[in-house]
Motif scaffolding. Sequence first.
Motif, short mmCIF file in Angstrom:
data_model
loop_
_atom_site.label_atom_id
_atom_site.label_comp_id
_atom_site.label_asym_id
_atom_site.label_seq_id
_atom_site.Cartn_x
_atom_site.Cartn_y
_atom_site.Cartn_z
N THR A 128 -0.53 1.13 -9.74
CA THR A 128 -1.80 0.51 -9.37
C THR A 128 -2.23 0.91 -7.96
O THR A 128 -3.42 0.80 -7.62
N MET A 129 -1.28 1.39 -7.13
CA MET A 129 -1.59 1.75 -5.75
C MET A 129 -1.69 3.26 -5.55
O MET A 129 -1.86 3.72 -4.42
N CYS A 130 -1.54 4.03 -6.62
CA CYS A 130 -1.64 5.49 -6.49
C CYS A 130 -2.21 6.08 -7.78
O CYS A 130 -1.57 6.92 -8.42
N THR A 131 -3.37 5.64 -8.14
CA THR A 131 -3.97 6.06 -9.41
C THR A 131 -4.42 7.51 -9.40
O THR A 131 -4.76 8.06 -10.46
N ARG B 20 0.84 -1.20 0.00
CA ARG B 20 0.00 0.00 0.00
C ARG B 20 0.88 1.24 0.00
O ARG B 20 1.93 1.27 0.62
N LEU B 21 0.44 2.26 -0.72
CA LEU B 21 1.11 3.55 -0.72
C LEU B 21 0.19 4.57 -0.05
O LEU B 21 -1.03 4.44 -0.08
N PRO B 22 0.77 5.62 0.54
CA PRO B 22 -0.07 6.69 1.10
C PRO B 22 -0.85 7.40 -0.01
O PRO B 22 -0.57 7.24 -1.21
N ILE C 272 -5.27 -0.07 -15.62
CA ILE C 272 -5.02 1.13 -14.83
C ILE C 272 -5.70 2.32 -15.48
O ILE C 272 -5.67 2.48 -16.70
N SER C 273 -6.32 3.14 -14.66
CA SER C 273 -6.91 4.39 -15.15
C SER C 273 -6.34 5.53 -14.32
O SER C 273 -6.60 5.66 -13.13
N MET C 274 -5.51 6.36 -14.96
CA MET C 274 -4.83 7.47 -14.28
C MET C 274 -5.49 8.78 -14.72
O MET C 274 -4.90 9.60 -15.42
N ARG C 275 -6.69 9.02 -14.28
CA ARG C 275 -7.45 10.18 -14.75
C ARG C 275 -6.90 11.50 -14.27
O ARG C 275 -7.12 12.54 -14.90
N SER C 276 -6.19 11.50 -13.16
CA SER C 276 -5.69 12.75 -12.59
C SER C 276 -4.28 13.10 -13.06
O SER C 276 -3.81 14.22 -12.81
N LEU C 277 -3.62 12.19 -13.73
CA LEU C 277 -2.23 12.42 -14.13
C LEU C 277 -2.16 13.51 -15.19
O LEU C 277 -2.77 13.41 -16.26
N ARG C 278 -1.39 14.58 -14.91
CA ARG C 278 -1.28 15.71 -15.82
C ARG C 278 0.13 15.88 -16.39
O ARG C 278 0.29 16.43 -17.47
N GLU C 279 1.14 15.44 -15.66
CA GLU C 279 2.50 15.65 -16.14
C GLU C 279 3.36 14.42 -15.89
O GLU C 279 3.31 13.82 -14.80
#
Length: 564
Positions: free
Chosen positions: A449-452, A422-424, A488-495
Amino acid sequence: MAVLVPIDGDGDGEGEGGRAKAVTDPAPAPAPAPMDMDGDRGALDVLAPAPMAMDLDRDRGRDRDGYGDGEALVASTRNGRGRGRGHLNDLPEDILAVILRRLLDTRAAARTSLLSRRWRHVWKWVSGLFLHHYQPHDSSIVRAALAAHAVHAVTNINKLYVVCLRSATPDAAASWIRVAAPLISGELAFCNRASVPFHMLFDEVFSDPIEERGALELPCFTRATKIALRLGFLGLSLPPSGVFAALRELRLSFVRFHGELTLDDTVMPFLEGLEIYSARGLASLTLRLKHLNWMNLSAVRGLLRLNAVVPRLKFLTVSCCFRSSTWLVAMAGVCIVAEELQVLKWLDWYCPRLIKFSQMPRLYVLSVSPFYPYGRHRQHTKFNPSCDRLLKTFSRIRCLEMLVFIEPHLGGVNPLMEGITRLPDIRFLHLQFSAHGHVYGASVLYMLTMCTGISNLKIGGDRYKDQDVCPPNCSCDQPPNWRDNKDISMRSLREVQMLNFRGKEHELDLLRVLVRVATGIRRIRITCHRSFAAWERLSAVIRSFARPETSVEVSQAPPSLQRQ
């Protein structure tokens, strides 16, 4: 000796159209060291034994009055009216002192006393002294320079840098340090055993046995603001009394302690920075410093107890202090009270039962101990759970930094990526790989997978020269379908930022996956390693699969920021 003499005009370079040419002047006869009218002849004999080849006053044996024409050093210059000259000898003493300080060699600065009578004490105006001594038992050259400087110095010493190429004895070091203590109002730096390569000194931290070199008691520096001691494993102890009233920064490296060390506000009331690097013999460290702002403890072998009450601490690094099996058996515990902490770099073993942190509500950046996604050694199975335990201690962190090691020769080793469970809750993830030429895309995707919900991803590729390419079906490329990941769905990833990019196909494959799973990426920044010659064409390659609204920036890091 080639000097500049005036030609054309009135003979001294001041005439209309005056100019200078170089001519050959026979070298002057050797002159004795100047007589010391104030009793410090011995210092000049030591510091400036060689005669100077240039006489600034050009008096050729005449009585020096300090006001010679100086054409030997500076040629005549022309101003708008065609007259005027610039003489180094005409400058004020404080300006001359600034020039001499730039030599970074007090021996050379002292030799200028032979230029003219006016220059006799100019070197003592220099506020920074840079001294060497070569004999382990004899530091008289340093003592003499300090004594001579003290006689005529207009300013206090704001930097004293002393280097001993060999291993100075404690008595030799203590003899000049006692003289320096009341004179320094700025920085003291001492480097012992300077001729020994850094990596050899570092090896001595973990070597058994180590040569006993004796101990040095540090006197009280009441006005020094910074003390940096690289002692080459001389022993060190603090004075039994006295207050380091002005000290703001203390750096101790390659030091041998004898048991315990306590630093508190009664001894160092305004200490803001503390570093102890590559030390032996420090079993217990106690800190009660209310002004301490940053602290770095690295490779402190044998540390069994750490008790730190540092309420204003903002930056803390602890590395390679608690990893030995001996420590795990004999440890007494760690307690750190630092409510204002913002950056915690705990690159070490961690157990919540033995290592206690206070509440740290302002914590912004967390760096954890190296993680091994593939392993064959027993130590890997010990370090990975330690890393996982520390990550579980924090529920939310703004930025997480992880150093990931992939071994050069994996063979048929099974993956250990599941060691991180688990990641914070984080927004920025920085993964720095030491991959030795191996593929790291699968490891990155496992972490994601632990910080999408992250918005910024930074991946630092290997800074060092690639090893042999990994064999087919290497463990590092498992599972084999990571390039087709659609889970994996990284919807918040911007950079996305990648450092030390080498143009390998697996690096481009990882970028393609990230573009596919993170539809909101607006910026891709690539900094290429200098070994990648085709970096200027890389931008077009990335744009061929990136979305039109995504900005792509490709550059090459300067050699000074990279390693081979």
